[in-house]
Design a protein around this motif. Structure first.
Motif, PDB file in Angstrom:
ATOM      1  N   LEU A 138       9.678  -0.415   9.365  1.00  0.00           N
ATOM      2  CA  LEU A 138       8.698  -0.309  10.437  1.00  0.00           C
ATOM      3  C   LEU A 138       7.980  -1.641  10.661  1.00  0.00           C
ATOM      4  N   THR A 139       7.573  -2.284   9.567  1.00  0.00           N
ATOM      5  CA  THR A 139       6.911  -3.586   9.674  1.00  0.00           C
ATOM      6  C   THR A 139       7.845  -4.616  10.305  1.00  0.00           C
ATOM      7  N   SER A 140       9.076  -4.636   9.828  1.00  0.00           N
ATOM      8  CA  SER A 140      10.048  -5.614  10.313  1.00  0.00           C
ATOM      9  C   SER A 140      10.380  -5.384  11.787  1.00  0.00           C
ATOM     10  N   PHE A 141      10.600  -4.112  12.146  1.00  0.00           N
ATOM     11  CA  PHE A 141      11.002  -3.797  13.512  1.00  0.00           C
ATOM     12  C   PHE A 141       9.866  -4.071  14.498  1.00  0.00           C
ATOM     13  N   SER A 142       8.643  -3.648  14.130  1.00  0.00           N
ATOM     14  CA  SER A 142       7.510  -3.896  15.028  1.00  0.00           C
ATOM     15  C   SER A 142       7.242  -5.392  15.153  1.00  0.00           C
ATOM     16  N   THR A 143       7.520  -6.144  14.084  1.00  0.00           N
ATOM     17  CA  THR A 143       7.357  -7.601  14.122  1.00  0.00           C
ATOM     18  C   THR A 143       8.382  -8.240  15.052  1.00  0.00           C
ATOM     19  N   LEU A 144       9.623  -7.766  14.969  1.00  0.00           N
ATOM     20  CA  LEU A 144      10.700  -8.351  15.770  1.00  0.00           C
ATOM     21  C   LEU A 144      10.515  -8.114  17.270  1.00  0.00           C
ATOM     22  N   ILE A 145       9.888  -7.009  17.644  1.00  0.00           N
ATOM     23  CA  ILE A 145       9.680  -6.756  19.068  1.00  0.00           C
ATOM     24  C   ILE A 145       8.277  -7.180  19.531  1.00  0.00           C
ATOM     25  N   SER A 146       7.503  -7.743  18.605  1.00  0.00           N
ATOM     26  CA  SER A 146       6.127  -8.131  18.930  1.00  0.00           C
ATOM     27  C   SER A 146       6.063  -9.245  19.965  1.00  0.00           C
ATOM     28  N   ILE A 161       0.834  -1.202   0.000  1.00  0.00           N
ATOM     29  CA  ILE A 161       0.000   0.000   0.000  1.00  0.00           C
ATOM     30  C   ILE A 161       0.872   1.257   0.000  1.00  0.00           C
ATOM     31  N   SER A 162       1.973   1.217   0.740  1.00  0.00           N
ATOM     32  CA  SER A 162       2.902   2.361   0.761  1.00  0.00           C
ATOM     33  C   SER A 162       3.475   2.620  -0.624  1.00  0.00           C
ATOM     34  N   TYR A 163       3.784   1.565  -1.317  1.00  0.00           N
ATOM     35  CA  TYR A 163       4.298   1.705  -2.698  1.00  0.00           C
ATOM     36  C   TYR A 163       3.242   2.348  -3.599  1.00  0.00           C
ATOM     37  N   LEU A 164       2.008   1.874  -3.496  1.00  0.00           N
ATOM     38  CA  LEU A 164       0.939   2.400  -4.342  1.00  0.00           C
ATOM     39  C   LEU A 164       0.595   3.846  -3.983  1.00  0.00           C
ATOM     40  N   ALA A 165       0.785   4.208  -2.702  1.00  0.00           N
ATOM     41  CA  ALA A 165       0.457   5.560  -2.243  1.00  0.00           C
ATOM     42  C   ALA A 165       1.595   6.550  -2.470  1.00  0.00           C
ATOM     43  N   LYS A 166       2.688   6.084  -3.069  1.00  0.00           N
ATOM     44  CA  LYS A 166       3.884   6.899  -3.279  1.00  0.00           C
ATOM     45  C   LYS A 166       4.457   7.377  -1.946  1.00  0.00           C
ATOM     46  N   ALA A 167       4.363   6.512  -0.955  1.00  0.00           N
ATOM     47  CA  ALA A 167       4.959   6.784   0.342  1.00  0.00           C
ATOM     48  C   ALA A 167       6.386   6.237   0.347  1.00  0.00           C
ATOM     49  N   ASP A 168       6.965   6.095   1.531  1.00  0.00           N
ATOM     50  CA  ASP A 168       8.362   5.658   1.653  1.00  0.00           C
ATOM     51  C   ASP A 168       8.387   4.143   1.895  1.00  0.00           C
ATOM     52  N   VAL A 169       8.608   3.382   0.835  1.00  0.00           N
ATOM     53  CA  VAL A 169       8.551   1.923   0.926  1.00  0.00           C
ATOM     54  C   VAL A 169       9.641   1.378   1.847  1.00  0.00           C
ATOM     55  N   GLY A 190       6.408  16.460  13.703  1.00  0.00           N
ATOM     56  CA  GLY A 190       7.426  17.079  12.861  1.00  0.00           C
ATOM     57  C   GLY A 190       7.975  16.243  11.719  1.00  0.00           C
ATOM     58  N   LEU A 191       7.337  15.133  11.399  1.00  0.00           N
ATOM     59  CA  LEU A 191       7.821  14.325  10.287  1.00  0.00           C
ATOM     60  C   LEU A 191       7.308  14.880   8.960  1.00  0.00           C
ATOM     61  N   SER A 192       7.976  14.520   7.897  1.00  0.00           N
ATOM     62  CA  SER A 192       7.602  15.013   6.570  1.00  0.00           C
ATOM     63  C   SER A 192       6.306  14.371   6.092  1.00  0.00           C
ATOM     64  N   GLU A 193       5.750  14.921   5.031  1.00  0.00           N
ATOM     65  CA  GLU A 193       4.500  14.385   4.471  1.00  0.00           C
ATOM     66  C   GLU A 193       4.651  12.923   4.063  1.00  0.00           C
ATOM     67  N   ILE A 194       5.733  12.587   3.396  1.00  0.00           N
ATOM     68  CA  ILE A 194       5.921  11.215   2.929  1.00  0.00           C
ATOM     69  C   ILE A 194       6.116  10.256   4.112  1.00  0.00           C
ATOM     70  N   GLU A 195       6.789  10.715   5.148  1.00  0.00           N
ATOM     71  CA  GLU A 195       6.955   9.883   6.349  1.00  0.00           C
ATOM     72  C   GLU A 195       5.634   9.718   7.081  1.00  0.00           C
ATOM     73  N   ALA A 196       4.838  10.793   7.127  1.00  0.00           N
ATOM     74  CA  ALA A 196       3.541  10.738   7.808  1.00  0.00           C
ATOM     75  C   ALA A 196       2.593   9.782   7.084  1.00  0.00           C
ATOM     76  N   ARG A 197       2.607   9.823   5.754  1.00  0.00           N
ATOM     77  CA  ARG A 197       1.779   8.894   4.984  1.00  0.00           C
ATOM     78  C   ARG A 197       2.177   7.454   5.278  1.00  0.00           C
ATOM     79  N   THR A 198       3.460   7.216   5.297  1.00  0.00           N
ATOM     80  CA  THR A 198       3.968   5.864   5.533  1.00  0.00           C
ATOM     81  C   THR A 198       3.561   5.363   6.908  1.00  0.00           C
ATOM     82  N   ILE A 199       3.710   6.209   7.919  1.00  0.00           N
ATOM     83  CA  ILE A 199       3.374   5.808   9.285  1.00  0.00           C
ATOM     84  C   ILE A 199       1.867   5.642   9.452  1.00  0.00           C
ATOM     85  N   GLY A 200       1.085   6.503   8.796  1.00  0.00           N
ATOM     86  CA  GLY A 200      -0.369   6.352   8.843  1.00  0.00           C
ATOM     87  C   GLY A 200      -0.806   4.993   8.314  1.00  0.00           C
TER      88      GLY A 200
END
Length: 304
Positions: free
Chosen positions: A125-133, A111-119, A242-252
């Motif tokens: 983020l997915t990997s890190f949150s998974t590793l500490i899950s 979805i991040s790729y399709l949204a032109k976010a930061d893949v 204070g994150l950029s638009e592309i970072e905010a989209r990715t995190i959203g």
């Protein structure tokens, strides 16, 4: 052809779910292999990663830190709040809260790729949150509902290690060591993941046939709200911090799209089949909402 098949994931999930509701006996015999099936999906995730992918944690620690904190604060709280507002049963409350306490889902990367976010950021983020899950998911689940429902923290921790951490790590090792040799089959893993997740959803629908028929609409509303509030609050808080638009989209996107397969597997093992229903419905819905969000954001230029 394979990419088109993968992009139609919500359609396949809806079709197989309908079949499961009409003929549950087709899928019921496979309820005990859900953890194995999820492990297969996690292995496929690992096969798309390399050790170098995690270097972004050190290059952009602020974005990774904020994204991870929002992941494990917003979705658990939103899930718990919605469950209380709608006065859900203890079983459904457990399922919604556990869903919120899970890490980000792998679909967020697409979805991040399709949204032109930061893949790249999305993958980390997915990997890190998974590793500490294996620590965060049992701990947060206990913190929110441990006073009303028995939560086996240690058992849940071991299960996440077995069906998430070990398969992901194995996939990363194989991909790192045999990268050039598996290049020709790498494109098959997303397809295998889609087929496996759809099958898991179908099993849960079969197990919850009566619940879907009697209270399905209420659970759908809860799932939709959980997802949309996660998407909006993840984006909004990232901008406020204070994150950029592309970072905010990715995190959203990352915050709003959960590893619902993990919530299904853990719900089945530690709670009830009914508790797994929110995760199964979330698997379908968050891909639909994510596709709409991606389509909308892709049309808008990202401010410099």
């Amino acid at each position: 052809m394979l990419q088109k098949f993968t992009s139609l994931f919500p359609l396949w999930a809806i079709i197989l779910s309908a079949i499961a509701l009409l003929s549950p006996d087709i899928f019921l015999p496979y309820k005990d292999i859900i953890p194995f099936l999820l492990g297969l999906v996690m292995f496929g995730m690992g096969m798309t990663l390399a050790l170098e992918d995690f270097l972004l944690v050190f290059k952009r620690p602020k974005a990774v830190f904020i994204g991870t904190v929002l992941q494990y604060t917003l979705m658990p709280f939103i899930g718990y709040a919605i469950a209380r507002v709608f006065a859900l049963s203890p079983e459904l409350t457990a399922g919604v809260v556990l869903l919120g306490c899970c890490p980000g889902g792998t679909a967020s990367n697409v979805i991040s790729y399709l949204a032109k976010a930061d893949v790249a950021l999305s993958i980390v983020l997915t990997s890190f949150s998974t590793l500490i899950s294996f620590v965060m998911t049992p701990l947060l689940t206990w913190a929110y509902i441990g006073q009303t429902i028995d939560v086996d923290i240690y058992g849940m921790l071991i299960s996440i290690l077995q069906i998430v951490i070990v398969p992901v790590a194995l996939g990363i090792v194989i991909n790192t060591v045999l990268s050039s040799r598996i290049e020709n089959i790498r494109h098959l893993f997303p397809v295998i993941s889609v087929l496996t997740i759809v099958f898991i959803i179908s099993i849960i629908m079969a197990l919850n046939r009566e619940m879907v028929i009697s209270a399905g609409f209420l659970v759908v509303i809860v799932v939709i709200l959980h997802n949309l509030l996660g998407l909006l609050s993840g984006y909004g808080f990232a901008k406020l911090l204070g994150l950029s638009e592309i970072e905010a989209r990715t995190i959203g996107i990352e915050v709003g799209m959960q590893n619902s397969g993990l919530s299904v597997a853990l719900s089945i093992k530690y709670f009830t089949a009914t508790a797994a229903l929110p995760g199964a419905l979330f698997s379908i819905w968050h891909n639909i909402s994510g596709s709409f969000v991606a389509s909308n954001w892709a049309k808008k230029n990202i401010p410099k």
